[in-house]
Design an enzyme around this catalytic site. Structure first.
Site, PDB file in Angstrom:
ATOM      1  N   LYS A  46       0.803  14.321   1.235  1.00  0.00           N
ATOM      2  CA  LYS A  46      -0.545  14.632   0.760  1.00  0.00           C
ATOM      3  C   LYS A  46      -0.713  16.132   0.493  1.00  0.00           C
ATOM      4  CE  LYS A  46      -2.582  10.597   3.037  1.00  0.00           C
ATOM      5  NZ  LYS A  46      -3.125   9.868   1.869  1.00  0.00           N
ATOM      6  N   HIS A 100       0.794  -1.230   0.000  1.00  0.00           N
ATOM      7  CA  HIS A 100       0.000   0.000   0.000  1.00  0.00           C
ATOM      8  C   HIS A 100       0.823   1.275   0.000  1.00  0.00           C
ATOM      9  CE1 HIS A 100      -4.130  -1.518   0.532  1.00  0.00           C
ATOM     10  NE2 HIS A 100      -3.584  -2.505   1.216  1.00  0.00           N
ATOM     11  N   LYS A 103     -14.760   8.278  -3.878  1.00  0.00           N
ATOM     12  CA  LYS A 103     -16.008   8.596  -3.174  1.00  0.00           C
ATOM     13  C   LYS A 103     -16.555   9.944  -3.628  1.00  0.00           C
ATOM     14  CE  LYS A 103     -14.121   5.929   0.602  1.00  0.00           C
ATOM     15  NZ  LYS A 103     -13.207   5.994   1.748  1.00  0.00           N
ATOM     16  N   LYS A 118      -8.377  13.958   4.493  1.00  0.00           N
ATOM     17  CA  LYS A 118      -7.527  12.755   4.502  1.00  0.00           C
ATOM     18  C   LYS A 118      -6.520  12.900   5.638  1.00  0.00           C
ATOM     19  CE  LYS A 118      -6.556  13.711   0.233  1.00  0.00           C
ATOM     20  NZ  LYS A 118      -6.653  12.529  -0.577  1.00  0.00           N
ATOM     21  N   ARG A 119      -5.755  11.863   5.897  1.00  0.00           N
ATOM     22  CA  ARG A 119      -4.711  11.977   6.921  1.00  0.00           C
ATOM     23  C   ARG A 119      -3.826  13.183   6.630  1.00  0.00           C
ATOM     24  NH1 ARG A 119      -0.663   8.551   7.040  1.00  0.00           N
ATOM     25  NH2 ARG A 119      -1.118   7.657   5.002  1.00  0.00           N
ATOM     26  N   THR A 131      -8.689   6.353  -2.053  1.00  0.00           N
ATOM     27  CA  THR A 131     -10.081   5.941  -2.295  1.00  0.00           C
ATOM     28  C   THR A 131     -11.045   7.093  -2.041  1.00  0.00           C
ATOM     29  OG1 THR A 131     -10.176   5.035  -0.039  1.00  0.00           O
ATOM     30  CG2 THR A 131      -9.723   3.486  -1.828  1.00  0.00           C
TER      31      THR A 131
END
Length: 865
Positions: free
Chosen positions: A557, A359, A663, A551-552, A659
C-alpha cells in the site's frame, strides 16, 4: 431534505426512552450515566426493528425464496445506533426527542464501541454487502464468528504501535440476541475407519443474531455469528478435590476458539487455532443452512424436506475469500455421511451451490494448510479433499492427456515445499462461479494466479467490482452534504439509486452550489479539527489541504512512498524558508499486523518524521504530519468527509480493488493514485481530468522486473530522493537510535519489492500538480462535484444486483411490503400433537466421546430464524 419529525412520534420516542431507562437499564435520570443513556436509546431504536425482523423471517419462511448465505470470517460493522436510525427513517425523531430530554445524540453515539470483527477492507465490504442485501429486500444471511476480542486497539507509544485488547463486549451489546436454541455440535480430531469418523472431540457453536435493517423498507435481515462453547459441563469432581484450574480448563480451552480475531499464526498453535476458527464457523453455518432448508413446510403439516434435488435452487453460498473454503468438504461430508447421498449427486449439488470471491493477487495471502495438520484435526475432510482432487485431476487428464506438468499446476494438493492443501484452488474447483473485485483484478487473476484454471473452466470466471453502501458512507457520515444533494436534485431517491447523482453534473458551473460544497467541506474540516484537539491535543490548520492515507499498513500500500513525499516537502521548506506553498496537513492512519515487523517499523518512521516536522519553527503551519491512532470505522466516518486529497498509491497490480477510494470519492475528496484496483474504473467514470494519476502501469511494472529492476539507479539519479533516503538511514529523524531504520533503507536500495523508487519521481510531480489545482479553488470544486456525481457505479447495491443476476439467481424486491399480521398470529395447525412436537424441534443429544455420558442437549429449533 430530511423529513420534519412529527410531534406524536417524538412523544412516543420519549415515552419509550423513559420506559427502557426504568425497566431495561433500571436507573433514573439522577443516577444514570452517559453509557446508561446510550443503552436506553439503543433499546428504544431496537424496538422499532424487532417487529420488522420477525415479519421478515416469517415472510421468508412462508414464501421459501432462494436464500443467499454470505460466509465471511470478518465483518467490520462499526457502530450500529446511527445506522439503524438512518435506515429505519427515525433519525430526526430520535434527535429531536433527545434534545427535548436534554441529551446530546453525538455524545451518546461516542459511547458505542465499534464492532471491529475484521482487519480491514474485506470485513468492511462484507458489512456493506449485508446493508445492500437488506435494502434490496433479499432473503440473505451473513454468517461469521463472534470474536470476544475484535481487531486490537492500537496505541502509539514513543512512535511505536502497541497492541491492546479490544474490549468491545465489556459493557454488553444492545444489538445482539443470543440464540441458545441454535447451538450446534462441532467435531474434530478422531480417526476415519470403515464405520466412519469416530472418537472425535466436540465443542459447541452458539448463535448470536444481529438485525440488519434495510433502508426505507420493511426488511430486517440477520447476521448470525457463532461463539465457541464447551461441550463438557463443569467437572465438580475436580473442583471438590481442590483442582479448581482443571475444573474449568476444558471449558476455557473450548471457548478460546472464538476469543480473538485471527491469532498470530507464526507458531503451530496459532495455525491450529485459526484452522479451528474457520472450521467452527463453516461447520456451524453449513449445518444451520441444511437445517433451514429441510425445515420448510414442517410447520404447515407437511413433511420435512428429505430430497436435496432442489438444494441449489433454494440455497446460494458465497465464500468471501478462501477462509470459508472448508465449507465445500463440510457440505460434502453432511450430504454423504449424514444424508447418505452418493458422491456424484453430492458433488453436483455442491458445485451448483458455492461461489467464490477472490480478494488478493498476493500469493503469500492465499491460505495453504499443511496436510499433516488437516489429517490430525479434520481427517474426514482431508479424505474428502483428496477425492475431490482425484476426480478433478482425472478430468484434467481427459482434457490434456499426458500433460503431467499441467496436472501438477492444477492440483489442489501441493507437494513442495511441504505437502499442503491450496484452499484457493479448492474454492475454484468446488464453485460454479469465481469472481475478482475490480476489472483489472479479475483480468490479472485469469492471466496469472488462475491461468490454468481459467483454461480448464473458461466460463467460471467473472468480475464484480466492489462497492460501498451510500447509507453509511454518505447519508450517515456526511448528513449536511446529503441534504444539499437532495435539495439540489429535489429528491433523496439517490440514496438507493446512487447513479442518480449524475444529475449533478449540469451544476458544475453553478457558483452558488460550488460555494455550498466549499462551505460544507470547511465545516467538516473544522469539526474534525475540533475532534482531534479534544482527543489527542493536536491542533491543525483548517485552511490547509487535508491529505489522507488511511488503510492497513502494508508494504504494497506504500505508506513509505507517502513518507518520502513528506520528507521531500520538508527539505524544500528548509532549503527555501520563504517558499510559498499550499499548506498541507498529511494524515496517515491504519493498523499493522502484530507480527508484521516492517509495517510496524514504517509506523515508527512516520511518527519520527512527524516529530521533526511538527516541531520545526521554520516549517510552521505550512506542513503538519499526524498519525491517526486506532483507525477504525467510526473514525473513518469523521475523517473521510473532512478530506481534500485521498492517497491510493499502491503499486499497479497489487491492490485488488479498494473501497476507501470510493468512500472518499463519494464525499468530494480528490484522488491521487496509480492505475490499480478500482482507481481505473473511477477514472473511467469521472474522466481523466478529475483525478490525479501517476506511476507505472501493470505492463510497465512487469517489463521493469523482467529487464531487471535496480532501485539504486533511481536513488543515484534523483537528488531529492537520495537526500530523503540518506536522512532516514543516517538517523536524522531518530537521533537517539541512528541505525533504527537501516533495515528499511537497505530493503529500498537492494530489493524495493513494490517499486517505490521507480514511481517516486512521477509521484512527486503529480503531487506538485495537486498543489497547483488546489490553489485554483473553482477548478478544484468542479473536480469535487464530478467525483460526487460519478460515484454511482460504486454503490454496493449495484454490486449485489450483479451478484444476484449472474451468480446467485435469487429474487430481490427493492421496496418489499411484508405482511402486517400480528406478531403472535398462529401458524396453521399441524396434524396431531405428537407430530407437532416432533416437527417443532429436533433434539440432538451430545455424548462425551470416550465416557459416553450425556453432557448437553443441543436444541435446533425449526422456527423462522
Amino acid at each position: 431534505m430530511r423529513h420534519i419529525p412529527q410531534l406524536e412520534d417524538v412523544s412516543a420516542v420519549k415515552a419509550a426512552f423513559n420506559r427502557h431507562l426504568h425497566q431495561t437499564v433500571v436507573k433514573d435520570r439522577h443516577v444514570a450515566t452517559t453509557l446508561d443513556f446510550y443503552k436506553t436509546i439503543a433499546h428504544t431504536v431496537r424496538d422499532q426493528m424487532v417487529g420488522k425482523w420477525i415479519r421478515t423471517q416469517q415472510h421468508y419462511y412462508t414464501e421459501d425464496p432462494k436464500r443467499v448465505y454470505y460466509l465471511s470470517m470478518e465483518y467490520l460493522m462499526g457502530r450500529s445506533l446511527t445506522n439503524a436510525m438512518v435506515n429505519l427513517g427515525i433519525d430526526s425523531e430520535i434527535e429531536e426527542a433527545l434534545y427535548e430530554l436534554g441529551l446530546d445524540l453525538e455524545e451518546l453515539q461516542e459511547e458505542e464501541e465499534d464492532a471491529g470483527l475484521g482487519n480491514g477492507g474485506l470485513g468492511r465490504l462484507a458489512a456493506c454487502f449485508l446493508d445492500s442485501m437488506a435494502t434490496l429486500g433479499m432473503s440473505a444471511y451473513g454468517y461469521g464468528l463472534r470474536y470476544e476480542h475484535g481487531i486490537f486497539t492500537q496505541k502509539i507509544e514513543n512512535g511505536y504501535q502497541v497492541e491492546q485488547p479490544d474490549e468491545w463486549l465489556q459493557f454488553g451489546n444492545c444489538w445482539e440476541l443470543g440464540r441458545p436454541e441454535y447451538t450446534i455440535p462441532i467435531k474434530w480430531y478422531g480417526h476415519v475407519g470403515p464405520d466412519g469418523w469416530k472418537d472425535c472431540q466436540q465443542v459447541l457453536a452458539m448463535a448470536y443474531d444481529y438485525p440488519i435493517p434495510g433502508y426505507n423498507n420493511s426488511t430486517v435481515n440477520t447476521m448470525r455469528l457463532w461463539a465457541a462453547k464447551s461441550a463438557k459441563g463443569f467437572d465438580l469432581s475436580y473442583f471438590n478435590h481442590g483442582d479448581y484450574i482443571r475444573a474449568v480448563l476444558d471449558r476455557t480451552n473450548a471457548e478460546n476458539i472464538s476469543r480473538v480475531l485471527y491469532p498470530n499464526d507464526n507458531q503451530l498453535e496459532g495455525k491450529e487455532l485459526r484452522l479451528k476458527q474457520e472450521y467452527l464457523m463453516v461447520s456451524a453455518s453449513v449445518q444451520d443452512i441444511v437445517r433451514r432448508y429441510k425445515s420448510y413446510k414442517s410447520h404447515f403439516g407437511g413433511e420435512r424436506r428429505s430430497s436435496f434435488d432442489q438444494f441449489h435452487e433454494k440455497v446460494a453460498i458465497q465464500l468471501n475469500d478462501t477462509h470459508p473454503a472448508l465449507a465445500i468438504p463440510e457440505l460434502m461430508r453432511i450430504f454423504m455421511d449424514e444424508e447418505h447421498l452418493p458422491w456424484a449427486q453430492a458433488w453436483g449439488i455442491c458445485c451448483k451451490t458455492f461461489a467464490y470471491t477472490n480478494h488478493t493477487l498476493l500469493p503469500e495471502a492465499l491460505e495453504r494448510w499443511p496436510v499433516a495438520m488437516l489429517e490430525h484435526i479434520l481427517p474426514r475432510h482431508l479424505q474428502i479433499i483428496y477425492e475431490i482432487n482425484a476426480q478433478h485431476l482425472k478430468a484434467v487428464l481427459e482434457k490434456w492427456p499426458n500433460d503431467i506438468d499441467r496436472m501438477r499446476r492444477l492440483s489442489i494438493v501441493e507437494e513442495v515445499p511441504e505437502k499442503r492443501i491450496n484452499m484457493a484452488y479448492l474454492a475454484v474447483v468446488g464453485s460454479h462461479a469465481v469472481n475478482g473485485v475490480a476489472a483489472i483484478h479479475s483480468q490479472l487473476l485469469v492471466q496469472t494466479m488462475f491461468k490454468d484454471f481459467h483454461e480448464m473452466f473458461p466460463d467460471r470466471f467473472q468480475n464484480k467490482t466492489n462497492g460501498i453502501t451510500p447509507r453509511r458512507w454518505l447519508r450517515q457520515c456526511n448528513p449536511a452534504l446529503s441534504d444539499a444533494i437532495s435539495d439540489k436534485l429535489g429528491s433523496n431517491s439517490w440514496i438507493t439509486h446512487l447513479d442518480e447523482l449524475k444529475k449533478l453534473i449540469p451544476f458544475q458551473d453553478d457558483t452558488v452550489f460550488l460555494k455550498t460544497l466549499h462551505r460544507l467541506k470547511k465545516e467538516n474540516k473544522v469539526r474534525f479539527a475540533e475532534y482531534l484537539e479534544q482527543t489527542c491535543g493536536f491542533k491543525i490548520n483548517v485552511d490547509s489541504m487535508f491529505d489522507c492515507q488511511v488503510k492497513r499498513i502494508h508494504e504494497y500500500k506504500r505508506q513509505m512512498l507517502n513518507a518520502l513525499h513528506i520528507i521531500t516537502l520538508y527539505n524544500r521548506i528548509k532549503q527555501d524558508p520563504d517558499l510559498n506553498m499550499v499548506p498541507r496537513t498529511i494524515m496517515i492512519g491504519g493498523k499493522a499486523a502484530p507480527g508484521y515487523h516492517t509495517a510496524k517499523k514504517i509506523i515508527k518512521l512516520i511518527n519520527s518524521v512527524a516529530q521533526v516536522v511538527n516541531n520545526d519553527p521554520i516549517v510552521g503551519d505550512r506542513l503538519k504530519v499526524l498519525f491517526l491512532e486506532n483507525y477504525r470505522v467510526s473514525l473513518a466516518e469523521k475523517v473521510i468527509p473532512a478530506t481534500d486529497l485521498s492517497e491510493q498509491i499502491s503499486l499497479a497490480g497489487t491492490e485488488a480493488s479498494g473501497t476507501g477510494n470510493m468512500k472518499f470519492m463519494a464525499n468530494g475528496a480528490l484522488t491521487i493514485g496509480t492505475l490499480d484496483g478500482a482507481n481505473i474504473e473511477m477514472m473511467e467514470e469521472m474522466g481523466e481530468n478529475n483525478i490525479f494519476i501517476f506511476g507505472m502501469t501493470v505492463d510497465e511494472v512487469t517489463a521493469l522486473r523482467h529487464k531487471g529492476y535496480n532501485p539504486k539507479e533511481y536513488y543515484e539519479a534523483n537528488p531529492e530522493l537520495k537526500k530523503a533516503i540518506d536522512q532516514i538511514h543516517s538517523g536524522f529523524f531518530c537521533p537517539e537510535q541512528a541505525d533504527l531504520f537501516h533495515d528499511l533503507t537497505y530493503h529500498l536500495l537492494n530489493h524495493d519489492t513494490y517499486c517505490l523508487l521507480a514511481d517516486y519521481a512521477a509521484y512527486i510531480k503529480c503531487q506538485d500538480q495537486v498543489s497547483i489545482a488546489y490553489e485554483d479553488q473553482k477548478r478544484w470544486l468542479k473536480m469535487c462535484l464530478h467525483n460526487i456525481a460519478s460515484v454511482g457505479k460504486f454503490s454496493s447495491d449495484r454490486t449485489i444486483l450483479e451478484y444476484t443476476k449472474d451468480i446467485w439467481h435469487a429474487p430481490t424486491s427493492v421496496n418489499p411490503t411484508l405482511p402486517n399480521q400480528p406478531l403472535d398470529s398462529p401458524l396453521p395447525a399441524k396434524e396431531g400433537a405428537a407430530k407437532d412436537k416432533e416437527l417443532h424441534r429436533e433434539h440432538r443429544v451430545i455424548k462425551e466421546p470416550h465416557k459416553g455420558a450425556v453432557v448437553k442437549n443441543s436444541v435446533l429449533a425449526d422456527g423462522q430464524f
